[in-house]
Write a protein that holds these residues in place. Structure first.
Motif, PDB file in Angstrom:
ATOM      1  N   SER A 200      29.328  29.914  32.179  1.00  0.00           N
ATOM      2  CA  SER A 200      28.029  30.576  32.248  1.00  0.00           C
ATOM      3  C   SER A 200      28.119  31.875  33.040  1.00  0.00           C
ATOM      4  O   SER A 200      27.562  32.907  32.637  1.00  0.00           O
ATOM      5  CB  SER A 200      27.002  29.643  32.887  1.00  0.00           C
ATOM      6  N   SER A 201      28.840  31.844  34.148  1.00  0.00           N
ATOM      7  CA  SER A 201      28.998  33.038  34.983  1.00  0.00           C
ATOM      8  C   SER A 201      29.736  34.134  34.233  1.00  0.00           C
ATOM      9  O   SER A 201      29.357  35.303  34.280  1.00  0.00           O
ATOM     10  CB  SER A 201      29.751  32.688  36.265  1.00  0.00           C
TER      11      SER A 201
ATOM     12  N   GLY B 143      40.925  31.236  31.683  1.00  0.00           N
ATOM     13  CA  GLY B 143      41.083  30.417  32.883  1.00  0.00           C
ATOM     14  C   GLY B 143      39.823  29.695  33.293  1.00  0.00           C
ATOM     15  O   GLY B 143      39.700  29.204  34.410  1.00  0.00           O
ATOM     16  N   ILE B 144      38.842  29.589  32.397  1.00  0.00           N
ATOM     17  CA  ILE B 144      37.583  28.924  32.701  1.00  0.00           C
ATOM     18  C   ILE B 144      37.797  27.413  32.710  1.00  0.00           C
ATOM     19  O   ILE B 144      38.392  26.860  31.792  1.00  0.00           O
ATOM     20  CB  ILE B 144      36.506  29.291  31.664  1.00  0.00           C
ATOM     21  N   ALA B 145      37.265  26.744  33.729  1.00  0.00           N
ATOM     22  CA  ALA B 145      37.491  25.304  33.850  1.00  0.00           C
ATOM     23  C   ALA B 145      36.219  24.473  33.730  1.00  0.00           C
ATOM     24  O   ALA B 145      36.280  23.292  33.413  1.00  0.00           O
ATOM     25  CB  ALA B 145      38.177  24.993  35.183  1.00  0.00           C
ATOM     26  N   THR B 146      35.065  25.084  33.993  1.00  0.00           N
ATOM     27  CA  THR B 146      33.810  24.333  34.001  1.00  0.00           C
ATOM     28  C   THR B 146      32.711  25.077  33.248  1.00  0.00           C
ATOM     29  O   THR B 146      32.841  26.272  32.957  1.00  0.00           O
ATOM     30  CB  THR B 146      33.325  24.101  35.444  1.00  0.00           C
TER      31      THR B 146
ATOM     32  N   ILE C  33      34.449  38.386  39.026  1.00  0.00           N
ATOM     33  CA  ILE C  33      33.216  39.095  38.695  1.00  0.00           C
ATOM     34  C   ILE C  33      33.490  40.594  38.568  1.00  0.00           C
ATOM     35  O   ILE C  33      33.111  41.234  37.603  1.00  0.00           O
ATOM     36  CB  ILE C  33      32.126  38.836  39.753  1.00  0.00           C
ATOM     37  N   GLU C  34      34.172  41.132  39.544  1.00  0.00           N
ATOM     38  CA  GLU C  34      34.518  42.559  39.515  1.00  0.00           C
ATOM     39  C   GLU C  34      35.427  42.867  38.334  1.00  0.00           C
ATOM     40  O   GLU C  34      35.291  43.910  37.694  1.00  0.00           O
ATOM     41  CB  GLU C  34      35.220  42.954  40.815  1.00  0.00           C
ATOM     42  N   MET C  35      36.336  41.938  38.009  1.00  0.00           N
ATOM     43  CA  MET C  35      37.280  42.144  36.921  1.00  0.00           C
ATOM     44  C   MET C  35      36.559  42.348  35.586  1.00  0.00           C
ATOM     45  O   MET C  35      36.803  43.329  34.875  1.00  0.00           O
ATOM     46  CB  MET C  35      38.214  40.934  36.825  1.00  0.00           C
TER      47      MET C  35
END
Length: 251
Positions: free
Chosen positions: A221-222, A213-216, A193-195
């Motif tokens: 969404s985040s 690196g998103i898996a879901t 989130i900070e990144m």
């Protein structure tokens, strides 16, 4: 209020309304799927897997497929001339240790072989050494080499300090780079989130942000809520199918 209105509709009106809602849901889902890019840069990924992945990508309407330079020509053929997904060549993956001249040559070759966009890993060692003059010069040469093709910079944020991340992303944006990528595999590190927030501050809307690196679907969404507009994932096809299937469910 909407439920009350639906209850007063005739059966034909309800059917039309249902079809309209499903169309809206599907269009929104396809727009989300278009943000996904299939990460196919694992060294164990062979031609048969790439062929199937390119077919999946075209079928699902993914935003792009990301491959190693030696597979660009083959994947260009797999995707075809009427491709639905962009072909992205990942140069100097994963640590950016090649000399600038080699990266420039590889970028030009990738474009010649059929790449729609080029994603180059930043020179991590030089960034860690504080040699930002070298980094800036490299970005400018890459921007010149790729000409009308979109250029992305993979910042490999997980290997850098917060200050280094912000500095290199700011330089990339100032050099006309089209987007910066968070890292090859930082999700799950606890600082994602900070990144993305830091990168958004650094680039000042001069370029897009790719979250890798998103898996879901939840992670996707985040990342989008944080400011990412491109989503890289080794599970892109699976995530896309989940999104499209959800759109078919009646609300």
């Amino acid at each position: 209020m909407e439920t009350t209105k639906i209850s007063t509709m005739s059966q034909s009106e309800k059917l039309l309304y249902s079809q309209f809602r499903r169309k809206i849901n599907t269009e929104a889902a396809r727009a989300q799927v278009k943000k996904l890019e299939y990460n196919l840069c694992d060294v164990t990924t062979g031609l048969s897997t790439l062929k199937n992945a390119c077919a999946d990508s075209n079928s699902l309407g993914l935003g792009g497929v990301c491959v190693l330079p030696s597979y660009v020509k083959a994947c260009s053929n797999f995707l075809g001339l009427q491709r639905k997904s962009l072909l992205v060549a990942c140069i100097s993956y994963p640590h950016g240790g090649d000399a600038t001249a080699i990266k420039v040559k590889a970028a030009k070759r990738a474009v010649k072989d059929g790449a729609d966009e080029v994603e180059v890993t930043a020179p991590v060692a030089h960034i860690r050494d504080g040699n930002f003059a070298y980094v800036k010069k490299e970005f400018k040469k890459l921007r010149s080499a790729t000409k009308n093709k979109a250029l992305r910079i993979d910042a490999e944020c997980a290997l850098l300090s917060r200050e280094e991340v912000m500095r290199v992303c700011s330089l990339a944006a100032d050099c006309g780079v089209n987007s910066v990528k968070t890292t090859s595999g930082a999700y799950g590190s606890g600082n994602e989130i900070e990144m993305i927030t830091d990168i958004k501050t650094a680039v000042k809307d001069k370029c897009a942000i790719k979250a890798e690196g998103i898996a879901t679907v939840l992670e996707m969404s985040s990342a989008i809520d944080m400011g990412a507009s491109v989503i890289g994932s080794k599970n892109a096809a699976e995530v896309a199918r989940t999104i499209l299937a959800a759109a078919e469910v009646e609300i």
